[in-house]
Motif scaffolding. Structure first.
Motif, PDB file in Angstrom:
ATOM      1  N   ALA A   1       0.838  -1.198   0.000  1.00 24.87           N
ATOM      2  CA  ALA A   1       0.000   0.000   0.000  1.00 24.87           C
ATOM      3  C   ALA A   1       0.871   1.244   0.000  1.00 24.87           C
ATOM      4  O   ALA A   1       1.995   1.242   0.526  1.00 24.87           O
ATOM      5  N   HIS A   2       0.342   2.306  -0.605  1.00 30.14           N
ATOM      6  CA  HIS A   2       1.040   3.590  -0.656  1.00 30.14           C
ATOM      7  C   HIS A   2       0.643   4.488   0.510  1.00 30.14           C
ATOM      8  O   HIS A   2       1.093   5.632   0.577  1.00 30.14           O
ATOM      9  N   ASP A   3      -0.176   3.977   1.384  1.00 33.54           N
ATOM     10  CA  ASP A   3      -0.722   4.783   2.479  1.00 33.54           C
ATOM     11  C   ASP A   3      -0.560   4.005   3.787  1.00 33.54           C
ATOM     12  O   ASP A   3      -1.077   2.890   3.919  1.00 33.54           O
ATOM     13  N   PRO A   4       0.138   4.558   4.782  1.00 33.86           N
ATOM     14  CA  PRO A   4       0.319   3.839   6.053  1.00 33.86           C
ATOM     15  C   PRO A   4      -1.004   3.572   6.765  1.00 33.86           C
ATOM     16  O   PRO A   4      -1.128   2.622   7.520  1.00 33.86           O
TER      17      PRO A   4
ATOM     18  N   VAL B   1       3.009 -10.846   4.694  1.00 36.26           N
ATOM     19  CA  VAL B   1       4.029  -9.831   4.415  1.00 36.26           C
ATOM     20  C   VAL B   1       3.354  -8.550   3.937  1.00 36.26           C
ATOM     21  O   VAL B   1       2.562  -8.571   2.991  1.00 36.26           O
ATOM     22  N   VAL B   2       3.640  -7.427   4.596  1.00 32.95           N
ATOM     23  CA  VAL B   2       3.101  -6.129   4.185  1.00 32.95           C
ATOM     24  C   VAL B   2       4.253  -5.222   3.760  1.00 32.95           C
ATOM     25  O   VAL B   2       5.341  -5.271   4.341  1.00 32.95           O
ATOM     26  N   THR B   3       4.003  -4.391   2.756  1.00 36.95           N
ATOM     27  CA  THR B   3       5.003  -3.441   2.272  1.00 36.95           C
ATOM     28  C   THR B   3       4.378  -2.063   2.191  1.00 36.95           C
ATOM     29  O   THR B   3       3.342  -1.881   1.534  1.00 36.95           O
ATOM     30  N   TYR B   4       4.968  -1.120   2.881  1.00 40.82           N
ATOM     31  CA  TYR B   4       4.539   0.277   2.770  1.00 40.82           C
ATOM     32  C   TYR B   4       5.414   0.952   1.724  1.00 40.82           C
ATOM     33  O   TYR B   4       6.645   0.956   1.820  1.00 40.82           O
ATOM     34  N   ILE B   5       4.778   1.533   0.698  1.00 40.53           N
ATOM     35  CA  ILE B   5       5.487   2.236  -0.369  1.00 40.53           C
ATOM     36  C   ILE B   5       5.415   3.729  -0.079  1.00 40.53           C
ATOM     37  O   ILE B   5       4.373   4.355  -0.253  1.00 40.53           O
ATOM     38  N   ASP B   6       6.515   4.269   0.393  1.00 42.85           N
ATOM     39  CA  ASP B   6       6.584   5.688   0.758  1.00 42.85           C
ATOM     40  C   ASP B   6       7.010   6.478  -0.485  1.00 42.85           C
ATOM     41  O   ASP B   6       8.195   6.613  -0.782  1.00 42.85           O
ATOM     42  N   ASP B   7       6.017   6.994  -1.227  1.00 40.95           N
ATOM     43  CA  ASP B   7       6.309   7.717  -2.470  1.00 40.95           C
ATOM     44  C   ASP B   7       7.065   9.017  -2.215  1.00 40.95           C
ATOM     45  O   ASP B   7       7.924   9.409  -3.006  1.00 40.95           O
TER      46      ASP B   7
ATOM     47  N   LYS C   1       7.030  -0.173  14.059  1.00 39.47           N
ATOM     48  CA  LYS C   1       6.910   1.139  14.721  1.00 39.47           C
ATOM     49  C   LYS C   1       7.166   2.274  13.731  1.00 39.47           C
ATOM     50  O   LYS C   1       6.539   3.334  13.812  1.00 39.47           O
ATOM     51  N   ARG C   2       8.073   2.059  12.785  1.00 39.47           N
ATOM     52  CA  ARG C   2       8.355   3.095  11.780  1.00 39.47           C
ATOM     53  C   ARG C   2       7.122   3.368  10.926  1.00 39.47           C
ATOM     54  O   ARG C   2       6.813   4.521  10.616  1.00 39.47           O
ATOM     55  N   ILE C   3       6.431   2.308  10.529  1.00 31.66           N
ATOM     56  CA  ILE C   3       5.199   2.482   9.752  1.00 31.66           C
ATOM     57  C   ILE C   3       4.184   3.284  10.553  1.00 31.66           C
ATOM     58  O   ILE C   3       3.525   4.182  10.039  1.00 31.66           O
ATOM     59  N   GLU C   4       4.074   2.963  11.838  1.00 36.71           N
ATOM     60  CA  GLU C   4       3.132   3.677  12.701  1.00 36.71           C
ATOM     61  C   GLU C   4       3.509   5.154  12.799  1.00 36.71           C
ATOM     62  O   GLU C   4       2.648   6.041  12.744  1.00 36.71           O
ATOM     63  N   GLU C   5       4.797   5.443  12.936  1.00 31.83           N
ATOM     64  CA  GLU C   5       5.244   6.833  13.022  1.00 31.83           C
ATOM     65  C   GLU C   5       4.979   7.592  11.723  1.00 31.83           C
ATOM     66  O   GLU C   5       4.583   8.762  11.736  1.00 31.83           O
ATOM     67  N   LEU C   6       5.206   6.914  10.575  1.00 35.73           N
ATOM     68  CA  LEU C   6       4.915   7.550   9.294  1.00 35.73           C
ATOM     69  C   LEU C   6       3.428   7.873   9.164  1.00 35.73           C
ATOM     70  O   LEU C   6       3.046   8.899   8.608  1.00 35.73           O
ATOM     71  N   TYR C   7       2.606   6.978   9.691  1.00 35.96           N
ATOM     72  CA  TYR C   7       1.160   7.209   9.668  1.00 35.96           C
ATOM     73  C   TYR C   7       0.810   8.469  10.461  1.00 35.96           C
ATOM     74  O   TYR C   7       0.069   9.339   9.997  1.00 35.96           O
ATOM     75  N   TYR C   8       1.359   8.574  11.680  1.00 37.07           N
ATOM     76  CA  TYR C   8       1.049   9.736  12.517  1.00 37.07           C
ATOM     77  C   TYR C   8       1.636  11.023  11.949  1.00 37.07           C
ATOM     78  O   TYR C   8       1.041  12.095  12.067  1.00 37.07           O
ATOM     79  N   ASP C   9       2.804  10.915  11.305  1.00 31.52           N
ATOM     80  CA  ASP C   9       3.391  12.105  10.680  1.00 31.52           C
ATOM     81  C   ASP C   9       2.499  12.629   9.559  1.00 31.52           C
ATOM     82  O   ASP C   9       2.406  13.842   9.336  1.00 31.52           O
ATOM     83  N   LYS C  10       1.828  11.717   8.859  1.00 28.73           N
ATOM     84  CA  LYS C  10       0.992  12.124   7.728  1.00 28.73           C
ATOM     85  C   LYS C  10      -0.385  12.609   8.189  1.00 28.73           C
ATOM     86  O   LYS C  10      -0.910  13.592   7.667  1.00 28.73           O
ATOM     87  N   PHE C  11      -0.968  11.920   9.183  1.00 28.50           N
ATOM     88  CA  PHE C  11      -2.348  12.212   9.566  1.00 28.50           C
ATOM     89  C   PHE C  11      -2.473  12.910  10.927  1.00 28.50           C
ATOM     90  O   PHE C  11      -3.569  13.277  11.335  1.00 28.50           O
ATOM     91  N   GLY C  12      -1.333  13.072  11.616  1.00 27.83           N
ATOM     92  CA  GLY C  12      -1.390  13.733  12.914  1.00 27.83           C
ATOM     93  C   GLY C  12      -1.600  12.745  14.046  1.00 27.83           C
ATOM     94  O   GLY C  12      -2.201  11.691  13.864  1.00 27.83           O
TER      95      GLY C  12
END
Length: 333
Positions: free
Chosen positions: A247-250, A264-270, A302-313
């Motif tokens: 997914a392109h969205d955390p 297996v999950v992959t986060y695609i950080d565009d 945890k990095r994926i979770e942090e990227l999510y919060y950075d994007k959505f608050g």
């Protein structure tokens, strides 16, 4: 004559001889053959009020069945278990194909004209079509219905158009030949067992479009509705058997995890041009272990979770309290 004299006289009369019953002979004789008088009407195609009710192998010519122009809908079990069907030809005016309409047509290899059915909002009816390898869906489709392509074990190619809002129960169950599938940003709900048994499938959720709340046209049965779309809902068990999810969205990754998926999950950080891949099953088994590589994988989550919060608050205290309350209600149910 008194009653006693009557019975005395009857007793003196000779008893008439009875014919022996031919019980044994009846078993020795073969049963008479029944003659079946078939008529052409028995296997006649049935169309009523614009609905193709039933057709038979005798209606298939050289492996091809052409849906008549006067039929705008195809009823449930219309060509069920039609073994001689190899090519299905649909005309542009068909608006509805009922669930299980072509169930068990195990030699069906080609569907001609399906991509032109602009009046149809739900696709269903091809469960058990084991020889089907490619499906071209119409661009106007809104929902992939219950058991739509269940047990289509050779299905390899299908593109879900942008505009599809839902994938129903068992829609792609046991599609073992399906290896790659993209989920469009219009997707609103994926129901349990939608991809059960798809052990070779790699799913990719495409990036969101720049809109807020789209209005999506839905069709349930042959009824049309307008539905306010939004974030995708991935119900529990919807993706359990899938090989991998990208997914392109955390936020979508978080929903995949909450659905119970442990592959297996992959986060695609565009934005940063990077990818983060995590084996959730590995994390679940070894989270908190002493080995450094195991802890590294836990850190990736945890990095994926942090990227999510950075994007959505980050959530407020009120939002956290509301989420905790909802979790408690869910546990009670």
């Amino acid at each position: 004559m008194g009653i006693f004299d009557f019975f005395k006289k009857k007793k003196e009369e000779p008893t008439p001889e009875r014919k022996p019953r031919m019980v044994a002979d009846s078993f020795d004789k073969p049963a008479p053959k029944r003659e079946h008088h078939w008529t052409d009407d028995i296997f006649k195609m049935e169309i009523k009020d614009g609905v193709l009710e039933r057709a038979w192998d005798t209606n298939v010519e050289n492996g091809t069945f052409v849906v008549p122009k006067q039929a705008k809908k195809v009823n449930m079990f219309a060509l069920k278990d039609c073994k001689s069907l190899e090519t299905l030809v649909l005309h542009d005016d068909i608006t509805y194909i009922a669930p299980h309409a072509f169930q068990g047509c195990e030699n069906l290899k080609q569907i001609v004209g399906l991509e032109n059915l602009t009046g149809m909002k739900t696709i269903a009816g091809f469960d058990g079509c084991k020889s089907l390898e490619r499906v071209d869906l119409p661009e106007t489709i809104g929902n992939i219905g219950d058991s739509a392509f269940k047990n289509c074990v050779r299905l390899q190619s299908i593109i879900i158009p942008d505009g599809v809002w839902g994938i129903s129960f068992r829609a792609f169950e046991n599609c073992a030949g399906l290896q790659y599938l993209e989920i469009p940003p219009s997707m609103t709900i994926i129901q349990p067992t939608a991809f059960a048994g798809c052990h070779n499938l790699n799913l990719t959720f495409l990036p969101e479009r720049p809109f807020e709340t789209p209005v999506i046209d839905m069709q349930i049965g042959d009824k049309n509705f307008a539905y306010p779309g939004g974030d995708v809902i991935i119900q529990e068990g919807a993706l359990n058997d899938v090989k991998s999810v990208s997914a392109h969205d955390p936020h979508t990754i978080e929903k995949v995890i909450h659905s119970g998926y442990r592959g297996v999950v992959t986060y695609i950080d565009d934005e940063n041009q990077q990818t983060i891949t995590v084996d959730l099953g590995f994390v679940e088994r070894y989270y908190g272990g002493l080995a450094q590589d195991k802890q590294d994988i836990a850190d990736e989550v945890k990095r994926i979770e942090e990227l999510y919060y950075d994007k959505f608050g980050y959530p407020t205290e009120e939002e956290l309290a509301e989420e905790e309350k909802n979790d408690e209600l869910g546990d009670e149910e």
